[in-house]
Design a protein around this motif. Structure first.
Motif, short mmCIF file in Angstrom:
data_model
loop_
_atom_site.label_atom_id
_atom_site.label_comp_id
_atom_site.label_asym_id
_atom_site.label_seq_id
_atom_site.Cartn_x
_atom_site.Cartn_y
_atom_site.Cartn_z
N LYS A 27 0.82 -1.21 0.00
CA LYS A 27 0.00 0.00 0.00
C LYS A 27 0.86 1.26 0.00
O LYS A 27 0.55 2.24 -0.68
CB LYS A 27 -0.94 0.00 1.21
CG LYS A 27 -2.08 -0.99 1.12
CD LYS A 27 -2.93 -0.98 2.36
CE LYS A 27 -3.68 0.33 2.53
NZ LYS A 27 -4.58 0.30 3.71
N GLU A 28 1.95 1.25 0.76
CA GLU A 28 2.79 2.44 0.86
C GLU A 28 3.52 2.74 -0.44
O GLU A 28 3.69 3.90 -0.81
CB GLU A 28 3.81 2.27 2.00
CG GLU A 28 3.20 2.18 3.38
CD GLU A 28 2.86 3.55 3.96
OE1 GLU A 28 3.27 4.56 3.39
OE2 GLU A 28 2.16 3.58 5.00
N LEU A 29 3.93 1.70 -1.17
CA LEU A 29 4.72 1.90 -2.38
C LEU A 29 3.86 2.10 -3.63
O LEU A 29 4.21 2.89 -4.50
CB LEU A 29 5.66 0.72 -2.62
CG LEU A 29 6.82 0.54 -1.63
CD1 LEU A 29 7.67 -0.65 -2.04
CD2 LEU A 29 7.66 1.82 -1.57
N LEU A 30 2.75 1.39 -3.71
CA LEU A 30 2.01 1.36 -4.97
C LEU A 30 0.73 2.18 -4.97
O LEU A 30 0.12 2.36 -6.03
CB LEU A 30 1.68 -0.10 -5.33
CG LEU A 30 2.89 -1.03 -5.49
CD1 LEU A 30 2.42 -2.43 -5.86
CD2 LEU A 30 3.86 -0.48 -6.53
N THR A 31 0.30 2.65 -3.83
CA THR A 31 -0.93 3.43 -3.76
C THR A 31 -0.68 4.70 -2.95
O THR A 31 0.39 4.88 -2.35
CB THR A 31 -2.08 2.63 -3.12
OG1 THR A 31 -1.89 2.58 -1.70
CG2 THR A 31 -2.15 1.22 -3.67
N ASP A 32 -1.69 5.56 -2.91
CA ASP A 32 -1.59 6.75 -2.08
C ASP A 32 -2.44 6.61 -0.82
O ASP A 32 -2.80 7.60 -0.18
CB ASP A 32 -1.99 8.01 -2.86
CG ASP A 32 -3.43 7.95 -3.35
OD1 ASP A 32 -4.06 6.88 -3.21
OD2 ASP A 32 -3.92 8.96 -3.87
#
Length: 275
Positions: A222-227
């Protein structure tokens, strides 16, 4: 309380059936609303010591890059959904101004009734270290019910750590919010399970200690691929509902100042320059 009529049967002792009526929508515990009347849907804020505020993943944005209105899911510590917050802003502002844009968040309870609003007006000079008070400060107003001001949140001038002040509806200072000296984004957040913003006060009594707003690590995917961003609010014991609603507004302002549109591999020192 209503007592139903009693029918006496031969050979049986009289019995009473007690029917407890629900509180009328216009009657609440006034002490929980700072001397006023709390909206019924917000009474739950007086009953929970902690909230989780989660910015929901926009798969349209993830897949196409199309900037959408932000939405938050607000739950208690057990994960029970209490409120949903939905942004209203125009497309041009979302693309040109991103996290500095003006917005209106409408907050709904589980019956889809609007119980709060969090508003921010765009200021071209907002977030600057040399910002003039009232002209360039990052700020939001918290309204609940939607036509009554519950409080204001202002970002104060600071070039080293993010600092905010929470004011009541009469513009009197209630609480101070002080963040960490550095803020981690994306994968750098692995070293910080929680990034804490301490909440205390010089003007209201907090005998059992202050509160806290924390940005919580939500997992590497979630931290790397989404906002998507998760926040945790720990309320100071005894804080009234207006103060708790204002802390919710403060969490949204902190998110937009420091984490909105900051993804992946970034690492930065927090400052009052938030864009």
């Amino acid at each position: 309380m209503q007592v139903s009529p009693v029918v006496h049967q031969p050979g049986h002792a009289p019995q009473q059936t007690v029917i407890i009526t629900q509180p009328h929508a216009g009657h609440t515990t006034s002490s929980q609303w700072g001397g006023g009347v709390a909206p019924p849907s917000l009474q739950v804020l007086a009953q929970v010591p902690q909230l989780m505020i989660k910015r929901e993943i926009s798969w349209i944005k993830v897949c196409s890059g199309w900037e959408t209105n932000a939405e938050y899911q607000i739950t208690d510590a057990a994960g029970n959904i209490l409120f949903r917050a939905k942004e209203e802003s125009d497309v041009g502002s979302r693309y040109r101004l991103m996290g500095t844009r003006g917005f209106k968040f409408r907050i709904f309870d589980n019956s889809n009734a609007e119980v709060m609003r969090v508003n921010r007006h765009f200021k071209a000079c907002q977030g600057m270290c040399c910002a003039l008070k009232d002209y360039c400060e990052n700020e939001v107003s918290v309204l609940s019910p939607i036509d009554q001001v519950a409080g204001y949140v202002h970002q104060t001038n600071s070039c080293c750590v993010p600092k905010y002040k929470i004011f009541d509806s009469h513009d009197r200072e209630m609480m101070k919010v002080k963040g960490p000296c550095c803020v981690a984004f994306g994968i750098c957040g692995l070293c910080c399970n929680k990034q804490k913003f301490d909440v205390d006060s010089d003007t209201i009594s907090m005998p059992n200690g202050g509160g806290m707003i924390s940005k919580v690590w939500s997992g590497i995917i979630k931290e790397l691929l989404t906002d998507s961003v998760d926040f945790q609010i720990d309320f100071p014991p005894g804080l009234d509902v207006k103060g708790r609603a204002s802390m919710m507004g403060a969490a949204i302002l902190v998110d937009f100042n420091l984490w909105y549109n900051r993804r992946a591999w970034g690492f930065a020192f927090a400052s009052c320059v938030s864009f």
